[in-house]
Design a protein around this motif. Structure first.
Motif, PDB file in Angstrom:
ATOM      1  N   GLY A 144      24.326 -21.873 -49.326  1.00 33.71           N
ATOM      2  CA  GLY A 144      23.164 -22.510 -49.931  1.00 33.71           C
ATOM      3  C   GLY A 144      23.545 -23.522 -50.997  1.00 33.71           C
ATOM      4  O   GLY A 144      22.689 -24.140 -51.614  1.00 33.71           O
ATOM      5  N   GLU A 145      24.832 -23.712 -51.217  1.00 32.41           N
ATOM      6  CA  GLU A 145      25.330 -24.635 -52.240  1.00 32.41           C
ATOM      7  C   GLU A 145      25.053 -26.083 -51.835  1.00 32.41           C
ATOM      8  O   GLU A 145      25.187 -26.456 -50.669  1.00 32.41           O
ATOM      9  CB  GLU A 145      26.842 -24.411 -52.386  1.00 32.41           C
ATOM     10  CG  GLU A 145      27.520 -25.314 -53.380  1.00 32.41           C
ATOM     11  CD  GLU A 145      29.029 -25.062 -53.396  1.00 32.41           C
ATOM     12  OE1 GLU A 145      29.744 -25.974 -53.827  1.00 32.41           O
ATOM     13  OE2 GLU A 145      29.469 -23.981 -52.969  1.00 32.41           O
ATOM     14  N   ALA A 146      24.674 -26.921 -52.820  1.00 29.82           N
ATOM     15  CA  ALA A 146      24.420 -28.332 -52.559  1.00 29.82           C
ATOM     16  C   ALA A 146      25.742 -29.051 -52.292  1.00 29.82           C
ATOM     17  O   ALA A 146      26.740 -28.805 -52.963  1.00 29.82           O
ATOM     18  CB  ALA A 146      23.705 -28.972 -53.745  1.00 29.82           C
ATOM     19  N   VAL A 147      25.737 -29.945 -51.295  1.00 29.95           N
ATOM     20  CA  VAL A 147      26.929 -30.689 -50.926  1.00 29.95           C
ATOM     21  C   VAL A 147      26.559 -32.157 -50.845  1.00 29.95           C
ATOM     22  O   VAL A 147      25.550 -32.515 -50.221  1.00 29.95           O
ATOM     23  CB  VAL A 147      27.468 -30.216 -49.550  1.00 29.95           C
ATOM     24  CG1 VAL A 147      28.683 -31.013 -49.145  1.00 29.95           C
ATOM     25  CG2 VAL A 147      27.771 -28.744 -49.561  1.00 29.95           C
ATOM     26  N   ALA A 148      27.372 -33.028 -51.453  1.00 24.60           N
ATOM     27  CA  ALA A 148      27.129 -34.467 -51.393  1.00 24.60           C
ATOM     28  C   ALA A 148      27.564 -34.989 -50.025  1.00 24.60           C
ATOM     29  O   ALA A 148      28.678 -34.719 -49.578  1.00 24.60           O
ATOM     30  CB  ALA A 148      27.892 -35.177 -52.498  1.00 24.60           C
ATOM     31  N   LEU A 149      26.672 -35.704 -49.340  1.00 25.13           N
ATOM     32  CA  LEU A 149      26.982 -36.283 -48.044  1.00 25.13           C
ATOM     33  C   LEU A 149      27.188 -37.778 -48.207  1.00 25.13           C
ATOM     34  O   LEU A 149      26.352 -38.465 -48.793  1.00 25.13           O
ATOM     35  CB  LEU A 149      25.838 -36.033 -47.056  1.00 25.13           C
ATOM     36  CG  LEU A 149      25.464 -34.577 -46.799  1.00 25.13           C
ATOM     37  CD1 LEU A 149      24.218 -34.495 -45.936  1.00 25.13           C
ATOM     38  CD2 LEU A 149      26.614 -33.850 -46.152  1.00 25.13           C
ATOM     39  N   SER A 150      28.311 -38.280 -47.699  1.00 26.98           N
ATOM     40  CA  SER A 150      28.567 -39.712 -47.806  1.00 26.98           C
ATOM     41  C   SER A 150      27.810 -40.447 -46.704  1.00 26.98           C
ATOM     42  O   SER A 150      27.552 -39.895 -45.634  1.00 26.98           O
ATOM     43  CB  SER A 150      30.071 -39.988 -47.685  1.00 26.98           C
ATOM     44  OG  SER A 150      30.541 -39.529 -46.445  1.00 26.98           O
ATOM     45  N   GLY A 203      23.082 -32.462 -49.005  1.00 26.54           N
ATOM     46  CA  GLY A 203      22.849 -31.462 -47.975  1.00 26.54           C
ATOM     47  C   GLY A 203      23.104 -30.082 -48.546  1.00 26.54           C
ATOM     48  O   GLY A 203      23.406 -29.926 -49.732  1.00 26.54           O
ATOM     49  N   ARG A 204      22.994 -29.081 -47.743  1.00 23.37           N
ATOM     50  CA  ARG A 204      23.231 -27.700 -48.183  1.00 23.37           C
ATOM     51  C   ARG A 204      24.211 -27.024 -47.243  1.00 23.37           C
ATOM     52  O   ARG A 204      24.133 -27.178 -46.031  1.00 23.37           O
ATOM     53  CB  ARG A 204      21.940 -26.899 -48.192  1.00 23.37           C
ATOM     54  CG  ARG A 204      20.913 -27.433 -49.148  1.00 23.37           C
ATOM     55  CD  ARG A 204      20.533 -26.372 -50.156  1.00 23.37           C
ATOM     56  NE  ARG A 204      19.705 -26.970 -51.176  1.00 23.37           N
ATOM     57  CZ  ARG A 204      20.057 -27.096 -52.429  1.00 23.37           C
ATOM     58  NH1 ARG A 204      21.232 -26.669 -52.833  1.00 23.37           N
ATOM     59  NH2 ARG A 204      19.246 -27.631 -53.305  1.00 23.37           N
ATOM     60  N   ASN A 205      25.118 -26.252 -47.821  1.00 23.50           N
ATOM     61  CA  ASN A 205      26.012 -25.408 -47.042  1.00 23.50           C
ATOM     62  C   ASN A 205      25.155 -24.263 -46.513  1.00 23.50           C
ATOM     63  O   ASN A 205      24.607 -23.496 -47.298  1.00 23.50           O
ATOM     64  CB  ASN A 205      27.148 -24.895 -47.922  1.00 23.50           C
ATOM     65  CG  ASN A 205      28.106 -24.006 -47.174  1.00 23.50           C
ATOM     66  OD1 ASN A 205      27.753 -23.365 -46.195  1.00 23.50           O
ATOM     67  ND2 ASN A 205      29.339 -23.960 -47.665  1.00 23.50           N
ATOM     68  N   PRO A 206      25.025 -24.124 -45.184  1.00 20.52           N
ATOM     69  CA  PRO A 206      24.126 -23.097 -44.659  1.00 20.52           C
ATOM     70  C   PRO A 206      24.575 -21.670 -44.977  1.00 20.52           C
ATOM     71  O   PRO A 206      23.753 -20.770 -45.044  1.00 20.52           O
ATOM     72  CB  PRO A 206      24.135 -23.333 -43.146  1.00 20.52           C
ATOM     73  CG  PRO A 206      25.312 -24.173 -42.880  1.00 20.52           C
ATOM     74  CD  PRO A 206      25.643 -24.909 -44.140  1.00 20.52           C
ATOM     75  N   LYS A 207      25.856 -21.480 -45.217  1.00 16.77           N
ATOM     76  CA  LYS A 207      26.359 -20.140 -45.506  1.00 16.77           C
ATOM     77  C   LYS A 207      26.062 -19.723 -46.941  1.00 16.77           C
ATOM     78  O   LYS A 207      25.615 -18.617 -47.196  1.00 16.77           O
ATOM     79  CB  LYS A 207      27.873 -20.108 -45.264  1.00 16.77           C
ATOM     80  CG  LYS A 207      28.407 -18.797 -44.798  1.00 16.77           C
ATOM     81  CD  LYS A 207      29.870 -18.941 -44.464  1.00 16.77           C
ATOM     82  CE  LYS A 207      30.226 -17.997 -43.339  1.00 16.77           C
ATOM     83  NZ  LYS A 207      31.622 -18.075 -42.972  1.00 16.77           N
TER      84      LYS A 207
END
Length: 131
Positions: free
Chosen positions: A98-104, A92-96
């Motif tokens: 734009g950094e990629a975030v791993a979603l479990s 996913g992406r942090n909306p603030k």
């Protein structure tokens, strides 16, 4: 859909008063139903005393929770289906930032309304057309 509530200015500072105002005003308009409303309906339909009706409603919900925790599917003809779905993991992406975030991955309860319920709900709503 989502319920949107804008509290009168004098209620916005006192969250307890605002939530009571919201709860009571929406219930008066028939915008939502809570467990005690279901208990009242059971009492009216069966002539059960309040403690027995409360036990019946609680037993129904506990049975449904237990079935979903086991991974069972609950199918109520004319109403709909409750089941547990597997939400896959991904990126996913942090909306603030734009950094990629791993979603479990996780399991989520899901409700799919039956055809009869869906048609009755749609027939009961008279929404104005937005321009």
């Amino acid at each position: 859909g989502r319920a949107i509530f804008i509290a009168p200015r004098e209620l916005t500072l006192d969250t307890g008063r605002a939530s009571r105002y919201l709860r009571n005003s929406c219930r008066e308009k028939g915008e939502w139903m809570i467990k005690s409303d279901l208990v009242e309906r059971v009492m009216g339909a069966t002539d059960l005393p309040k403690p027995k009706a409360t036990d019946a409603v609680n037993a129904l919900f506990e049975g449904m929770k237990s079935a979903l925790l086991r991974g069972d599917r609950i199918e109520l003809r004319g109403f709909g289906v409750f089941q547990v779905k597997d939400r896959k993991r991904g990126i996913g992406r942090n909306p603030k930032t734009g950094e990629a975030v791993a979603l479990s991955g996780k399991y989520v309860p899901h409700f799919k309304p039956g055809k009869d319920l869906r048609e009755r709900v749609n027939a009961s709503r008279h929404r104005p057309i937005k321009n």
